[in-house]
Write a protein that holds these residues in place. Structure first.
Motif, short mmCIF file in Angstrom:
data_model
loop_
_atom_site.label_atom_id
_atom_site.label_comp_id
_atom_site.label_asym_id
_atom_site.label_seq_id
_atom_site.Cartn_x
_atom_site.Cartn_y
_atom_site.Cartn_z
N CYS A 87 66.50 28.86 26.06
CA CYS A 87 67.47 29.07 24.98
C CYS A 87 68.79 28.47 25.45
O CYS A 87 69.24 28.76 26.54
N SER A 88 69.40 27.65 24.61
CA SER A 88 70.65 27.01 25.02
C SER A 88 71.72 28.02 25.42
O SER A 88 72.44 27.79 26.39
N ALA A 89 71.86 29.14 24.70
CA ALA A 89 72.79 30.22 25.05
C ALA A 89 74.17 29.67 25.44
O ALA A 89 74.73 30.03 26.46
N LEU A 90 74.70 28.79 24.61
CA LEU A 90 75.89 28.02 24.97
C LEU A 90 77.17 28.84 25.11
O LEU A 90 78.03 28.50 25.92
N LYS A 91 77.31 29.89 24.32
CA LYS A 91 78.56 30.66 24.34
C LYS A 91 78.36 32.04 24.96
O LYS A 91 77.28 32.62 24.87
N LEU A 92 79.45 32.56 25.54
CA LEU A 92 79.41 33.90 26.12
C LEU A 92 78.96 34.93 25.08
O LEU A 92 78.15 35.80 25.37
N VAL A 93 79.46 34.83 23.85
CA VAL A 93 79.09 35.80 22.81
C VAL A 93 77.59 35.76 22.52
O VAL A 93 76.98 36.80 22.25
N TYR A 94 76.95 34.61 22.65
CA TYR A 94 75.49 34.51 22.47
C TYR A 94 74.79 35.23 23.63
O TYR A 94 73.82 35.95 23.43
N ARG A 95 75.28 34.97 24.84
CA ARG A 95 74.66 35.59 26.02
C ARG A 95 74.84 37.10 25.98
O ARG A 95 73.92 37.85 26.35
N GLU A 96 76.00 37.56 25.53
CA GLU A 96 76.23 39.00 25.43
C GLU A 96 75.28 39.63 24.41
O GLU A 96 74.76 40.72 24.62
N ARG A 97 75.04 38.94 23.31
CA ARG A 97 74.11 39.43 22.29
C ARG A 97 72.70 39.54 22.87
O ARG A 97 71.98 40.52 22.60
N LEU A 98 72.29 38.55 23.66
CA LEU A 98 70.97 38.57 24.30
C LEU A 98 70.90 39.67 25.36
O LEU A 98 69.89 40.36 25.47
N ARG A 99 71.98 39.85 26.12
CA ARG A 99 72.01 40.92 27.13
C ARG A 99 71.87 42.28 26.45
O ARG A 99 71.15 43.16 26.93
N ALA A 100 72.56 42.47 25.34
CA ALA A 100 72.49 43.74 24.60
C ALA A 100 71.06 44.00 24.12
O ALA A 100 70.55 45.11 24.24
N ALA A 101 70.41 42.96 23.58
CA ALA A 101 69.03 43.10 23.10
C ALA A 101 68.09 43.47 24.24
O ALA A 101 67.13 44.22 24.04
N ALA A 102 68.38 42.96 25.43
CA ALA A 102 67.52 43.21 26.59
C ALA A 102 67.91 44.51 27.32
O ALA A 102 67.35 44.81 28.36
N GLY A 103 68.87 45.22 26.78
CA GLY A 103 69.31 46.45 27.45
C GLY A 103 70.04 46.16 28.74
O GLY A 103 70.06 46.99 29.65
N GLY A 104 70.62 44.97 28.84
CA GLY A 104 71.38 44.60 30.04
C GLY A 104 70.55 44.02 31.16
O GLY A 104 71.08 43.52 32.13
N HIS A 105 69.22 44.10 31.05
CA HIS A 105 68.35 43.64 32.13
C HIS A 105 67.91 42.21 31.89
O HIS A 105 66.78 41.94 31.50
N LEU A 106 68.86 41.28 32.08
CA LEU A 106 68.58 39.89 31.75
C LEU A 106 69.26 38.97 32.75
O LEU A 106 70.43 39.15 33.08
N TYR A 107 68.49 38.00 33.23
CA TYR A 107 69.02 36.99 34.14
C TYR A 107 69.07 35.66 33.41
O TYR A 107 68.27 35.40 32.52
N PHE A 108 70.00 34.82 33.83
CA PHE A 108 70.13 33.48 33.25
C PHE A 108 70.03 32.45 34.36
O PHE A 108 70.66 32.61 35.42
N ILE A 109 69.25 31.41 34.12
CA ILE A 109 69.24 30.23 34.98
C ILE A 109 69.96 29.16 34.18
O ILE A 109 69.47 28.70 33.14
N TYR A 110 71.17 28.81 34.63
CA TYR A 110 71.97 27.79 33.94
C TYR A 110 71.71 26.44 34.56
O TYR A 110 71.97 26.22 35.75
N LEU A 111 71.17 25.52 33.76
CA LEU A 111 70.85 24.16 34.22
C LEU A 111 72.06 23.28 33.96
O LEU A 111 72.40 22.98 32.82
N ASP A 112 72.71 22.87 35.03
CA ASP A 112 73.98 22.16 34.98
C ASP A 112 73.79 20.69 35.35
O ASP A 112 73.17 20.38 36.37
N GLY A 113 74.30 19.81 34.50
CA GLY A 113 74.19 18.38 34.80
C GLY A 113 75.31 17.59 34.16
O GLY A 113 75.95 18.04 33.21
N SER A 114 75.54 16.41 34.69
CA SER A 114 76.59 15.54 34.15
C SER A 114 76.20 15.01 32.78
O SER A 114 75.01 14.92 32.44
N LYS A 115 77.20 14.64 31.99
CA LYS A 115 76.95 14.09 30.66
C LYS A 115 76.08 12.84 30.76
O LYS A 115 75.19 12.62 29.94
#
Length: 175
Positions: A87-115
């Motif tokens: 899931c792109s989960a681009l914004k903090l507010v999106y990630r917070e919504r996903l964390r809330a749905a998961a009851g806070g038990h959620l990890y993110f692997i952020y794939l970072d790369g140059s343009k």
């Protein structure tokens, strides 16, 4: 690399288009013994149509999609099953919504790369609905998750196996 905690592990593999979310998500899920869900497959048809025409999604477009992903995660965790979702989960507010749905038990692997690397990878993809013209929009939307709880940042400037290895090491260190 199965461990007893994997059964209730929930992971979002996130990043902009072209970062390798699907490839990394599938492989990381397999290594951890988790069910893998392709987040793009959960988009409503209207979203896919917009993106395939090169029209960026709005927050209003994304909320129902994020809620479906959140429900998938919550359902898995309620059953005691682990899950990894791309899931792109681009914004903090999106990630917070996903964390809330998961009851806070959620990890993110952020794939970072140059343009430049992302642009090249998107150009090499076949049969994907997301045109590379939307990368610019995604990069503008991206709020980098550095410093947020439960986030592992991994450079995509490596092989798939190398990226997965770095992601799993990072997860192990924060779990």
């Amino acid at each position: 690399m199965h461990d007893t905690q994997s059964t209730s592990l929930a992971i979002i593999v996130m990043g902009v288009s072209g970062s390798g979310k699907s490839s990394i998500g599938e492989k990381a899920a397999a290594r951890l013994g988790l069910r893998y869900v392709e987040g793009d497959a959960l988009h409503p048809a209207a979203n896919v149509e917009k993106m395939s025409k090169g029209i960026p999604l709005t927050d209003e477009d994304r909320w129902p999609w994020l809620d479906v992903i959140g429900q998938e995660i919550a359902t898995s965790l309620a059953k005691g099953e682990g899950i990894a979702v791309s899931c792109s989960a681009l914004k903090l507010v999106y990630r917070e919504r996903l964390r809330a749905a998961a009851g806070g038990h959620l990890y993110f692997i952020y794939l970072d790369g140059s343009k430049e690397l992302l642009t090249r990878r998107m150009g090499e993809r076949k049969g994907h609905f997301m045109p590379s013209s939307l990368l610019e929009s995604q990069l503008r939307t991206l709020e980098v998750p550095t410093g947020e709880p439960g986030v592992v940042t991994v450079s995509i400037d490596d092989t798939i196996d190398g990226i997965v290895e770095a992601a799993l090491k990072g997860l192990a260190a924060i779990r």
